[in-house]
Write an enzyme that holds these catalytic residues in place. Sequence first.
Site, PDB file in Angstrom:
ATOM      1  N   LYS A   1       2.961  11.480  -2.638  1.00 55.01           N
ATOM      2  CA  LYS A   1       3.532  10.197  -3.071  1.00 55.01           C
ATOM      3  C   LYS A   1       4.731   9.894  -2.184  1.00 55.01           C
ATOM      4  O   LYS A   1       5.382  10.819  -1.683  1.00 55.01           O
ATOM      5  CB  LYS A   1       3.996  10.281  -4.535  1.00 55.01           C
ATOM      6  CG  LYS A   1       4.041   8.936  -5.218  1.00 55.01           C
ATOM      7  CD  LYS A   1       2.656   8.480  -5.642  1.00 55.01           C
ATOM      8  CE  LYS A   1       2.651   7.128  -6.293  1.00 55.01           C
ATOM      9  NZ  LYS A   1       1.305   6.792  -6.808  1.00 55.01           N
TER      10      LYS A   1
ATOM     11  N   ASP B   1       1.592   1.064  -3.766  1.00 54.10           N
ATOM     12  CA  ASP B   1       1.928   1.410  -5.148  1.00 54.10           C
ATOM     13  C   ASP B   1       2.776   0.249  -5.666  1.00 54.10           C
ATOM     14  O   ASP B   1       2.684  -0.860  -5.138  1.00 54.10           O
ATOM     15  CB  ASP B   1       2.675   2.755  -5.185  1.00 54.10           C
ATOM     16  CG  ASP B   1       2.662   3.387  -6.561  1.00 54.10           C
ATOM     17  OD1 ASP B   1       1.664   4.009  -6.924  1.00 54.10           O
ATOM     18  OD2 ASP B   1       3.663   3.242  -7.293  1.00 54.10           O
TER      19      ASP B   1
END
Length: 428
Positions: A107, A147
């Site tokens: 991430k 995201d």
Amino acid sequence: MSDKSFNAFKMAQQQFDEIAEKLDLDESTKVLLRTPMREYHFTIPVRMDDNSVQVFQGFRVQHNDARGPAKGGIRFHPQETADTVKALATWMTWKCAVVNIPLGGGKGGIICDPHNLSPREQEQICRGWVRQIVRNVGPLQDVPAPDVMSNAQHMLWMLDEYETITGEKSPGFITGKPIGMGGSLGRTEATGFGVIYTLREALKNIGVDVKQTQAAFQGFGNVAQYAIKLYHQYGGRTICVSCWDQGDQTSYTFRKKEGIDLDQLLGITNRYGGIDKKKAQELGYEVLSGDAWIEQDVDILIPAALENQINADTVKKISPKVKFLAEGANGPTTPEADAVLKEKNVFVIPDFLANAGGVTCSYFEQVQCNMNYFWTKDEVLSKLDTIMTSAFHAVYELARKKNIYMRDAAYHIAISRVAEACKLRGWI
Ligand code: NAD
């Protein structure tokens, strides 16, 4: 991210520790899997439009890549923290493992608010992020994606910077690209549809006719909109959705007891998933408080907005009629609320299984890019259904066999797969 006392990484570790204990993992495996393998923090200096230089903070976390290159989005958020990125990277490892795709968990993040940045400044931030991390990412190392508040254009700028530096065309470096520029058809639908593929299987196995069910949603963005679309196609009825109102800086629930009309509501919704309150009232919707969605007498609750929404306080408000909880959002339920849901015998389809349709389709995008050959939308969605359905059944069978909670069964499968990969590689 709004509740300062909530720490997503602590929650991810707490969830892991509970299962690690039950799985009887040895100490070194526990330490390895509860900690990200690599964590990069870096600065991104950007010359702003007014000629000043602003220094942004960037992150990339690779939690575990024993099963394949790390995979995970890059969040743009003013309150982004290293711990949020670490939690999301950890959940990505379990998500890829539970649906059995050959990828690890990663991430990224940049502390910034795109609302206050010009397109040129955003482009410079994207290119700066790639320049700082280029040696540690790539189609065979770590594959980023969009995201919260990052989009297809950002991905394309990042790809262009990566290809400029490496001197090669590598469309598989990043996913979430625009269609026609290496993006996959079906990605927009993938997460919402994936939630409903797993819900469909849950209802079928428990012997509930979807046509007799009613649902309440939190959120009306990408995940919720497509989940509602497919749920309605299967014959279900949504009686309310809640969403954030930017103007009032609060959330509201929009209810129509006879069932919402998806297309009608989409017609009065902005691109951030916010519904026009006045127009909704004119169309006959009741406008209730933001948390009213959780109190409805429905069969199914689908949180598809934020983390930490079903917690020790709010779980008490859930109606005894609710029998299913399908988690579209990441981390919507805290361990304290989980304990109550277990007791109430609510059937939970945990986040990293229910919302894995997004990463599965991103994996398809990477595969198509690497082949330089693209599938039709029907092909993509049918492959997605196959993977989601089979992942659901593996978790469901284990939960039944061992008489354990669905979240625990999903963690059992995911953690065991990752631990096994680490062991086979000789890491532990
Ligand atoms: P989005 O930005 O498109 O939509 C978010 C929705 O939540 C909007 O309707 C917004 O108004 C609403 N919202 C925000 N704050 C709220 C509040 N306090 N109360 C009620 N509603 C609120 O986001 P999305 O892509 O639909 O993602 C939703 C969740 O699903 C996030 O947790 C995300 O991490 C997770 N998720 C998304 C994907 C994906 O592919 N989009 C994949 C996996 C997980």
